[in-house]
Motif scaffolding. Structure first.
Motif, PDB file in Angstrom:
ATOM      1  N   LEU A   1       2.058   4.408   9.923  1.00  0.00           N
ATOM      2  CA  LEU A   1       1.569   3.153  10.493  1.00  0.00           C
ATOM      3  C   LEU A   1       0.333   3.365  11.353  1.00  0.00           C
ATOM      4  O   LEU A   1      -0.563   2.518  11.389  1.00  0.00           O
ATOM      5  CB  LEU A   1       2.682   2.471  11.301  1.00  0.00           C
ATOM      6  CG  LEU A   1       3.886   2.027  10.468  1.00  0.00           C
ATOM      7  CD1 LEU A   1       4.973   1.464  11.369  1.00  0.00           C
ATOM      8  CD2 LEU A   1       3.481   1.026   9.413  1.00  0.00           C
ATOM      9  N   ILE A   2       0.253   4.504  12.016  1.00  0.00           N
ATOM     10  CA  ILE A   2      -0.948   4.833  12.790  1.00  0.00           C
ATOM     11  C   ILE A   2      -2.120   5.020  11.839  1.00  0.00           C
ATOM     12  O   ILE A   2      -3.212   4.479  12.072  1.00  0.00           O
ATOM     13  CB  ILE A   2      -0.716   6.094  13.647  1.00  0.00           C
ATOM     14  CG1 ILE A   2       0.339   5.804  14.717  1.00  0.00           C
ATOM     15  CG2 ILE A   2      -2.025   6.577  14.268  1.00  0.00           C
ATOM     16  CD1 ILE A   2       0.875   7.032  15.418  1.00  0.00           C
ATOM     17  N   VAL A   3      -1.913   5.748  10.744  1.00  0.00           N
ATOM     18  CA  VAL A   3      -2.973   5.938   9.747  1.00  0.00           C
ATOM     19  C   VAL A   3      -3.374   4.586   9.161  1.00  0.00           C
ATOM     20  O   VAL A   3      -4.561   4.305   8.974  1.00  0.00           O
ATOM     21  CB  VAL A   3      -2.540   6.935   8.650  1.00  0.00           C
ATOM     22  CG1 VAL A   3      -3.557   6.993   7.519  1.00  0.00           C
ATOM     23  CG2 VAL A   3      -2.333   8.318   9.247  1.00  0.00           C
ATOM     24  N   ARG A   4      -2.403   3.728   8.888  1.00  0.00           N
ATOM     25  CA  ARG A   4      -2.709   2.379   8.395  1.00  0.00           C
ATOM     26  C   ARG A   4      -3.609   1.637   9.366  1.00  0.00           C
ATOM     27  O   ARG A   4      -4.645   1.090   8.984  1.00  0.00           O
ATOM     28  CB  ARG A   4      -1.420   1.590   8.170  1.00  0.00           C
ATOM     29  CG  ARG A   4      -1.684   0.163   7.664  1.00  0.00           C
ATOM     30  CD  ARG A   4      -0.631  -0.841   8.073  1.00  0.00           C
ATOM     31  NE  ARG A   4      -0.521  -0.956   9.517  1.00  0.00           N
ATOM     32  CZ  ARG A   4       0.492  -1.557  10.119  1.00  0.00           C
ATOM     33  NH1 ARG A   4       1.482  -2.064   9.430  1.00  0.00           N
ATOM     34  NH2 ARG A   4       0.527  -1.632  11.434  1.00  0.00           N
ATOM     35  N   ASP A   5      -3.227   1.621  10.653  1.00  0.00           N
ATOM     36  CA  ASP A   5      -4.027   0.914  11.645  1.00  0.00           C
ATOM     37  C   ASP A   5      -5.443   1.475  11.722  1.00  0.00           C
ATOM     38  O   ASP A   5      -6.415   0.714  11.773  1.00  0.00           O
ATOM     39  CB  ASP A   5      -3.352   0.967  13.019  1.00  0.00           C
ATOM     40  CG  ASP A   5      -2.288  -0.109  13.193  1.00  0.00           C
ATOM     41  OD1 ASP A   5      -1.924  -0.767  12.192  1.00  0.00           O
ATOM     42  OD2 ASP A   5      -1.823  -0.292  14.332  1.00  0.00           O
ATOM     43  N   LEU A   6      -5.564   2.789  11.730  1.00  0.00           N
ATOM     44  CA  LEU A   6      -6.893   3.400  11.780  1.00  0.00           C
ATOM     45  C   LEU A   6      -7.718   3.010  10.555  1.00  0.00           C
ATOM     46  O   LEU A   6      -8.907   2.725  10.669  1.00  0.00           O
ATOM     47  CB  LEU A   6      -6.785   4.920  11.892  1.00  0.00           C
ATOM     48  CG  LEU A   6      -6.229   5.437  13.220  1.00  0.00           C
ATOM     49  CD1 LEU A   6      -5.944   6.932  13.133  1.00  0.00           C
ATOM     50  CD2 LEU A   6      -7.157   5.117  14.370  1.00  0.00           C
ATOM     51  N   SER A   7      -7.083   2.951   9.385  1.00  0.00           N
ATOM     52  CA  SER A   7      -7.815   2.580   8.168  1.00  0.00           C
ATOM     53  C   SER A   7      -8.239   1.107   8.205  1.00  0.00           C
ATOM     54  O   SER A   7      -9.202   0.729   7.547  1.00  0.00           O
ATOM     55  CB  SER A   7      -6.989   2.868   6.914  1.00  0.00           C
ATOM     56  OG  SER A   7      -5.936   1.947   6.764  1.00  0.00           O
TER      57      SER A   7
END
Length: 168
Positions: A27-33
């Motif tokens: 979810l952190i990677v999703r938000d960053l993307s």
């Protein structure tokens, strides 16, 4: 709780899970993307504790999935941005999104839509063959030993499975 590390396995899936398999990391990677790059904004968006977010970001920094870019000196404040390695990982998140759209929400209730910036069309993430462009499906792929395959945990059954496939 300390979890088992897969860093000794000669398996790309196991080693990837070792980097991103913690609960909040995808979810952190999703938000960053999606362009949510500041600690407070990520924390607010996910409702995650500051301590857990700091730990997950530190792990992603260690693995060079994200980088910190200062935007303020006093006090020091940072944006978190995906590296090239992190952008490649974000494609895995797109695949998870496609799976969730199909099997959790259904196509008519997808929570997020995507527009392909190059052509302007609404699109859905699809994994395709790098040679012919056709969609890839697990039942239509034959695994072959790669140059890095080594016997050991996570691969002990692979040679036998490859032999069974070759004999079929």
């Amino acid at each position: 709780m300390q979890r088992t590390s897969f860093d000794r396995m000669t398996c790309s899936v196991a080693r990837t899970v070792d980097v991103v398999g913690e609960w909040w990391t995808p979810l952190i990677v999703r938000d960053l993307s999606l362009g949510i790059s500041r600690f407070d904004a990520i924390q607010r968006n996910l409702g995650i504790s500051r301590k857990v977010l700091a730990q997950r970001l530190e792990r992603l920094l260690e693995h060079e999935v994200v980088q910190r870019v200062a935007y303020q000196d006093n006090p020091p404040r940072y944006d978190y941005r995906l590296t090239e390695k992190g952008a490649d990982l974000a494609t895995v998140i797109l695949a998870m999104t496609a799976w969730g759209d199909r099997w959790i929400f259904g196509e008519e209730r997808r929570p997020m839509l995507f527009r392909h910036d190059s052509c302007g069309a609404e699109t859905s993430p699809v994994l395709t063959c790098s040679s012919c462009g056709e969609a890839l499906r697990p039942g239509e792929l034959t695994p072959l030993p790669g140059p890095g395959l080594r016997p050991g945990p996570g691969t002990s059954e692979v040679p036998a499975a490859l032999e069974r496939l070759a004999a079929a």
